[in-house]
Design a protein around this motif. Sequence first.
Motif, PDB file in Angstrom:
ATOM      1  N   GLY A 173     -10.598  -5.026   2.203  1.00 53.59           N
ATOM      2  CA  GLY A 173     -10.398  -3.674   1.696  1.00 53.59           C
ATOM      3  C   GLY A 173      -8.988  -3.437   1.211  1.00 53.59           C
ATOM      4  N   ALA A 174      -8.000  -3.948   1.958  1.00 56.92           N
ATOM      5  CA  ALA A 174      -6.596  -3.749   1.590  1.00 56.92           C
ATOM      6  C   ALA A 174      -6.242  -4.442   0.283  1.00 56.92           C
ATOM      7  CB  ALA A 174      -5.691  -4.256   2.711  1.00 56.92           C
ATOM      8  N   MET A 175      -6.914  -5.559  -0.006  1.00 54.24           N
ATOM      9  CA  MET A 175      -6.602  -6.329  -1.214  1.00 54.24           C
ATOM     10  C   MET A 175      -7.411  -5.873  -2.429  1.00 54.24           C
ATOM     11  SD  MET A 175      -6.187 -10.210   0.289  1.00 54.24           S
ATOM     12  CE  MET A 175      -5.759 -10.882  -1.328  1.00 54.24           C
ATOM     13  N   GLN A 176      -8.378  -5.002  -2.211  1.00 57.56           N
ATOM     14  CA  GLN A 176      -9.254  -4.572  -3.305  1.00 57.56           C
ATOM     15  C   GLN A 176      -8.455  -3.833  -4.383  1.00 57.56           C
ATOM     16  OE1 GLN A 176     -13.000  -1.604  -3.523  1.00 57.56           O
ATOM     17  NE2 GLN A 176     -13.258  -3.289  -2.080  1.00 57.56           N
ATOM     18  N   ASN A 177      -8.503  -4.355  -5.599  1.00 62.36           N
ATOM     19  CA  ASN A 177      -7.829  -3.754  -6.758  1.00 62.36           C
ATOM     20  C   ASN A 177      -6.313  -3.665  -6.594  1.00 62.36           C
ATOM     21  OD1 ASN A 177     -10.369  -3.294  -8.035  1.00 62.36           O
ATOM     22  ND2 ASN A 177     -10.617  -1.437  -6.812  1.00 62.36           N
ATOM     23  N   LYS A 178      -5.745  -4.516  -5.757  1.00 65.10           N
ATOM     24  CA  LYS A 178      -4.299  -4.560  -5.561  1.00 65.10           C
ATOM     25  C   LYS A 178      -3.780  -5.971  -5.818  1.00 65.10           C
ATOM     26  CE  LYS A 178      -4.381  -0.325  -3.866  1.00 65.10           C
ATOM     27  NZ  LYS A 178      -3.845   0.819  -4.645  1.00 65.10           N
ATOM     28  N   LYS A 179      -2.563  -6.057  -6.346  1.00 62.23           N
ATOM     29  CA  LYS A 179      -1.887  -7.344  -6.474  1.00 62.23           C
ATOM     30  C   LYS A 179      -1.006  -7.525  -5.247  1.00 62.23           C
ATOM     31  CE  LYS A 179      -1.710  -7.260 -11.547  1.00 62.23           C
ATOM     32  NZ  LYS A 179      -0.806  -7.208 -12.735  1.00 62.23           N
ATOM     33  N   TRP A 180      -1.160  -8.659  -4.579  1.00 60.47           N
ATOM     34  CA  TRP A 180      -0.399  -8.930  -3.360  1.00 60.47           C
ATOM     35  C   TRP A 180       0.338 -10.260  -3.474  1.00 60.47           C
ATOM     36  CZ3 TRP A 180       0.482  -6.243   1.122  1.00 60.47           C
ATOM     37  CH2 TRP A 180      -0.295  -5.104   1.360  1.00 60.47           C
ATOM     38  N   ALA A 181       1.494 -10.313  -2.853  1.00 61.00           N
ATOM     39  CA  ALA A 181       2.206 -11.567  -2.589  1.00 61.00           C
ATOM     40  C   ALA A 181       2.550 -11.563  -1.108  1.00 61.00           C
ATOM     41  CB  ALA A 181       3.459 -11.673  -3.448  1.00 61.00           C
ATOM     42  N   PHE A 182       2.778 -12.757  -0.553  1.00 63.72           N
ATOM     43  CA  PHE A 182       2.946 -12.873   0.894  1.00 63.72           C
ATOM     44  C   PHE A 182       4.134 -13.769   1.240  1.00 63.72           C
ATOM     45  CE2 PHE A 182      -1.452 -12.356  -0.349  1.00 63.72           C
ATOM     46  CZ  PHE A 182      -1.829 -11.229   0.374  1.00 63.72           C
ATOM     47  N   ILE A 183       4.984 -13.269   2.129  1.00 62.73           N
ATOM     48  CA  ILE A 183       6.110 -14.046   2.655  1.00 62.73           C
ATOM     49  C   ILE A 183       5.962 -14.093   4.171  1.00 62.73           C
ATOM     50  CG2 ILE A 183       8.616 -14.175   2.957  1.00 62.73           C
ATOM     51  CD1 ILE A 183       8.898 -12.651   0.301  1.00 62.73           C
ATOM     52  N   ASN A 184       6.021 -15.270   4.756  1.00 67.46           N
ATOM     53  CA  ASN A 184       6.017 -15.436   6.207  1.00 67.46           C
ATOM     54  C   ASN A 184       7.354 -16.017   6.656  1.00 67.46           C
ATOM     55  OD1 ASN A 184       3.398 -14.533   6.366  1.00 67.46           O
ATOM     56  ND2 ASN A 184       2.515 -16.465   7.065  1.00 67.46           N
ATOM     57  N   LYS A 229     -10.903   1.895   6.595  1.00 61.70           N
ATOM     58  CA  LYS A 229     -10.106   3.119   6.596  1.00 61.70           C
ATOM     59  C   LYS A 229      -8.627   2.748   6.554  1.00 61.70           C
ATOM     60  CE  LYS A 229     -14.170   4.398   8.543  1.00 61.70           C
ATOM     61  NZ  LYS A 229     -15.238   3.435   8.919  1.00 61.70           N
ATOM     62  N   LEU A 230      -8.027   2.896   5.383  1.00 61.55           N
ATOM     63  CA  LEU A 230      -6.643   2.493   5.159  1.00 61.55           C
ATOM     64  C   LEU A 230      -5.741   3.718   5.096  1.00 61.55           C
ATOM     65  CD1 LEU A 230      -7.345  -0.049   2.271  1.00 61.55           C
ATOM     66  CD2 LEU A 230      -7.468  -0.462   4.742  1.00 61.55           C
ATOM     67  N   GLY A 231      -4.441   3.499   5.257  1.00 59.98           N
ATOM     68  CA  GLY A 231      -3.495   4.589   5.069  1.00 59.98           C
ATOM     69  C   GLY A 231      -3.586   5.112   3.643  1.00 59.98           C
ATOM     70  N   ARG A 232      -3.720   6.422   3.481  1.00 59.96           N
ATOM     71  CA  ARG A 232      -3.983   7.008   2.169  1.00 59.96           C
ATOM     72  C   ARG A 232      -2.903   6.674   1.142  1.00 59.96           C
ATOM     73  NH1 ARG A 232      -4.683  13.276   2.339  1.00 59.96           N
ATOM     74  NH2 ARG A 232      -6.406  12.662   3.713  1.00 59.96           N
ATOM     75  N   GLY A 233      -1.687   6.522   1.599  1.00 56.96           N
ATOM     76  CA  GLY A 233      -0.578   6.270   0.679  1.00 56.96           C
ATOM     77  C   GLY A 233      -0.663   4.972  -0.076  1.00 56.96           C
ATOM     78  N   ILE A 234      -1.573   4.074   0.322  1.00 56.45           N
ATOM     79  CA  ILE A 234      -1.692   2.798  -0.386  1.00 56.45           C
ATOM     80  C   ILE A 234      -2.158   3.022  -1.821  1.00 56.45           C
ATOM     81  CG2 ILE A 234      -4.090   2.287   0.254  1.00 56.45           C
ATOM     82  CD1 ILE A 234      -3.274  -0.659   0.523  1.00 56.45           C
ATOM     83  N   THR A 235      -2.787   4.158  -2.091  1.00 56.65           N
ATOM     84  CA  THR A 235      -3.257   4.455  -3.448  1.00 56.65           C
ATOM     85  C   THR A 235      -2.092   4.627  -4.428  1.00 56.65           C
ATOM     86  OG1 THR A 235      -3.355   6.837  -2.971  1.00 56.65           O
ATOM     87  CG2 THR A 235      -5.353   5.551  -2.583  1.00 56.65           C
ATOM     88  N   GLU A 236      -0.882   4.806  -3.919  1.00 51.95           N
ATOM     89  CA  GLU A 236       0.285   4.976  -4.784  1.00 51.95           C
ATOM     90  C   GLU A 236       0.849   3.645  -5.274  1.00 51.95           C
ATOM     91  OE1 GLU A 236       3.258   7.373  -2.874  1.00 51.95           O
ATOM     92  OE2 GLU A 236       1.761   8.737  -2.003  1.00 51.95           O
ATOM     93  N   PHE A 237       0.315   2.533  -4.744  1.00 49.48           N
ATOM     94  CA  PHE A 237       0.870   1.216  -5.055  1.00 49.48           C
ATOM     95  C   PHE A 237      -0.203   0.293  -5.607  1.00 49.48           C
ATOM     96  CE2 PHE A 237       3.413   3.122  -1.745  1.00 49.48           C
ATOM     97  CZ  PHE A 237       4.720   2.866  -2.140  1.00 49.48           C
ATOM     98  N   ASP A 238       0.105  -0.319  -6.744  1.00 50.51           N
ATOM     99  CA  ASP A 238      -0.772  -1.346  -7.309  1.00 50.51           C
ATOM    100  C   ASP A 238      -0.285  -2.746  -6.952  1.00 50.51           C
ATOM    101  OD1 ASP A 238      -2.431   0.531  -8.608  1.00 50.51           O
ATOM    102  OD2 ASP A 238      -1.005   0.680 -10.259  1.00 50.51           O
ATOM    103  N   GLN A 239       1.017  -2.852  -6.613  1.00 51.39           N
ATOM    104  CA  GLN A 239       1.626  -4.139  -6.270  1.00 51.39           C
ATOM    105  C   GLN A 239       2.293  -4.037  -4.908  1.00 51.39           C
ATOM    106  OE1 GLN A 239       2.721  -5.986 -10.569  1.00 51.39           O
ATOM    107  NE2 GLN A 239       4.328  -4.763  -9.668  1.00 51.39           N
ATOM    108  N   LEU A 240       1.992  -5.007  -4.048  1.00 45.42           N
ATOM    109  CA  LEU A 240       2.556  -4.990  -2.704  1.00 45.42           C
ATOM    110  C   LEU A 240       2.960  -6.398  -2.283  1.00 45.42           C
ATOM    111  CD1 LEU A 240      -0.277  -2.926  -2.469  1.00 45.42           C
ATOM    112  CD2 LEU A 240       1.244  -2.142  -0.647  1.00 45.42           C
ATOM    113  N   ILE A 241       3.959  -6.459  -1.438  1.00 44.48           N
ATOM    114  CA  ILE A 241       4.423  -7.727  -0.866  1.00 44.48           C
ATOM    115  C   ILE A 241       4.378  -7.598   0.648  1.00 44.48           C
ATOM    116  CG2 ILE A 241       6.318  -9.394  -0.697  1.00 44.48           C
ATOM    117  CD1 ILE A 241       7.393  -8.245  -3.353  1.00 44.48           C
ATOM    118  N   SER A 242       3.659  -8.484   1.283  1.00 42.93           N
ATOM    119  CA  SER A 242       3.663  -8.551   2.746  1.00 42.93           C
ATOM    120  C   SER A 242       4.795  -9.460   3.193  1.00 42.93           C
ATOM    121  CB  SER A 242       2.330  -9.116   3.253  1.00 42.93           C
ATOM    122  OG  SER A 242       2.455  -9.590   4.590  1.00 42.93           O
TER     123      SER A 242
END
Length: 337
Positions: free
Chosen positions: A244-255, A121-134
Amino acid sequence: MSTVYCWRDLSDLQTGVNKFFAEIHKTMPGNKVGLKVHFGEEKNTTYIKPKYYEGIKQFYSEPCYVECNVLYRGARTTAASHLEVARSHGFTNLPIKILDGEDGLETHEVVVNQKNISTAKLGRGITEFDQLISVAHFKGHMLCGFGGAIKNVAMGIGSRTGKLEMHAGAAPIVSKKKCTACNACAENCDFKAITIDGDARINDELCANCARCIAVCPTSAINVNWGKLPPQIIMERICEYMLGAMQNKKWAFINFLTDITQECDCMNMVQKPLMADVGALMSFDPVAIDQASIDLLKEVKGEDPFFEQNKINSQYLLDYAQKLGLGSKTYTLEQLT
């Protein structure tokens, strides 16, 4: 084997972060991108400062901070108060999207069919983004040993219902000492799971685990059953939510390996760093970047800096994440200059 990019020049961390954004844009071009950040709890001071995100405007014309409301009752329980905290901490240079809405109940369900979680169960607004950076502040965490890319995304993108499922997987509990029988919880329960009989009573069979009662209780009498699940099961659930969060999404990660504290930035207090700053890392692999982060801290400190207090084998999270196919613990470290 995954690549983890490293920047160790602490005198010019901004340049390193800008180079990370440049590398990300090569693989994830376009205009719109969501930045999954942590605004820090009200009194927290060690969150990653908004100045470091300025450089993203060179590469994306529509960058946006994204986050979900917290599970517990506090300054970031609702979108309105959450935005107040964010702005008071200086996050005014980019738009902000609270993905699970005003009261944390706007949910997007993603089927994962794993050992503990069938539907994330993710925040619904994630559907507005195909690309995300953590962008994660790497630090300790009482349930996972450490909090890095995986925790930042999985726990952070989960709606309030999702957060309750990860932390406890059970109905909230009521403190009879704090409960004033005000009826706010019962009035706001869409599932008729709460009755008032001297104090609030939650029917586990009717409860949908939406956690709305936690948000509306004026005396903080309703809370998560924090000890319901052992740490290993919580870590498994977090990894399954990451899937679930990564499904059909492009992600990059910065720590960011700076201001490294024993506890999470959700703690509503000022914390002192427990070791010197190390630098910052970037990868397209969340497992690799978290493994590299803890390896670098061990290299500098000589041991896991979080284990003495948290007593959590955080390697279990990375082992399980790799098992799920979220990434690889094997990596090469490439120094950016």
